[in-house]
Design a protein around this motif. Structure first.
Motif, PDB file in Angstrom:
ATOM      1  N   THR A 125      20.059  78.283  10.667  1.00 16.70           N
ATOM      2  CA  THR A 125      20.421  77.162  11.126  1.00 16.70           C
ATOM      3  C   THR A 125      19.338  75.976  10.933  1.00 16.70           C
ATOM      4  O   THR A 125      19.612  74.906  10.586  1.00 16.70           O
ATOM      5  N   THR A 126      18.133  76.675  11.550  1.00 20.74           N
ATOM      6  CA  THR A 126      17.166  75.610  11.906  1.00 20.74           C
ATOM      7  C   THR A 126      15.820  76.456  11.036  1.00 20.74           C
ATOM      8  O   THR A 126      15.775  77.503  11.037  1.00 20.74           O
ATOM      9  N   TRP A 128      11.322  75.235  10.115  1.00 23.94           N
ATOM     10  CA  TRP A 128      10.190  74.348  10.560  1.00 23.94           C
ATOM     11  C   TRP A 128       9.484  74.103   9.076  1.00 23.94           C
ATOM     12  O   TRP A 128       9.267  74.922   8.252  1.00 23.94           O
ATOM     13  N   ARG A 139      10.831  70.542  13.211  1.00 24.03           N
ATOM     14  CA  ARG A 139      11.914  71.635  13.350  1.00 24.03           C
ATOM     15  C   ARG A 139      13.127  70.714  12.793  1.00 24.03           C
ATOM     16  O   ARG A 139      13.339  69.424  13.174  1.00 24.03           O
ATOM     17  N   THR A 140      14.162  70.907  11.998  1.00 27.21           N
ATOM     18  CA  THR A 140      15.177  70.461  11.494  1.00 27.21           C
ATOM     19  C   THR A 140      16.151  71.476  10.992  1.00 27.21           C
ATOM     20  O   THR A 140      15.921  72.610  10.659  1.00 27.21           O
ATOM     21  N   THR A 141      17.446  70.974  10.861  1.00 29.26           N
ATOM     22  CA  THR A 141      18.366  72.022  10.231  1.00 29.26           C
ATOM     23  C   THR A 141      18.165  72.039   8.855  1.00 29.26           C
ATOM     24  O   THR A 141      17.814  70.920   8.372  1.00 29.26           O
TER      25      THR A 141
END
Length: 158
Positions: A125-126, A128, A139-141
């Motif tokens: 899902t996420t 780095w 951090r992002t999806t």
């Protein structure tokens, strides 16, 4: 006017793509996937390695966003792209992307490039990714990363 820092370029590019990120400066290096995973408290597989290549014939910059545990099958990726890939030296990476090796971010590059995303990252899902400096990450999806970079899903391993 002061020259924009590489992390500011990443933030600006993210905002321009509708991506809301916070770049975190770590007290230690996040230059390798192993260092980044330790600093972020996640698995190595959740780290996005930004690997820069050049098309052997076209000289086009190719950015591969790869799961931290994977090793790229350069020949297979080259066959998919229709030309062999070559690894540029550190000076060329900086000149063509605006980033030093170890801090290459997935977005905020100074030049045109083609972006491909490791299919293995889709399981998370996420993730780095590098924030533009050897000790910065964000951090992002996975889907937001794909949308922001315009990346194309691609199998990177044999």
């Amino acid at each position: 006017m002061a020259k924009q820092s590489s992390t500011d370029r990443v933030l600006d590019a993210a905002r321009g793509a509708g991506l809301d990120i916070e770049i975190v400066e770590m007290p230690a290096s996040t230059r390798t996937a192993e260092e980044a995973a330790a600093a972020c408290g996640c698995s190595i597989a959740e780290i996005v390695k930004s690997l820069v290549y050049l098309g052997a014939e076209s000289d086009t910059v190719v950015l591969l966003l790869v799961s931290g545990v994977n090793r790229v099958d350069e020949a297979a990726v080259g066959r998919h792209l229709g030309e062999a890939l070559t690894r540029p030296n550190g000076r060329t990476v900086r000149e063509r992307t605006g980033f030093a090796i170890g801090g290459v971010a997935p977005l905020g590059h100074i030049g045109e490039l083609r972006v491909f995303i490791d299919e293995d990252l889709a399981q998370f899902t996420t993730v780095w990714a590098a924030g533009g400096a050897p000790n910065s990450v964000f951090r992002t999806t996975v889907e937001d990363l794909r949308a922001a970079t315009g990346g194309i899903w691609l199998k990177m391993t044999a």
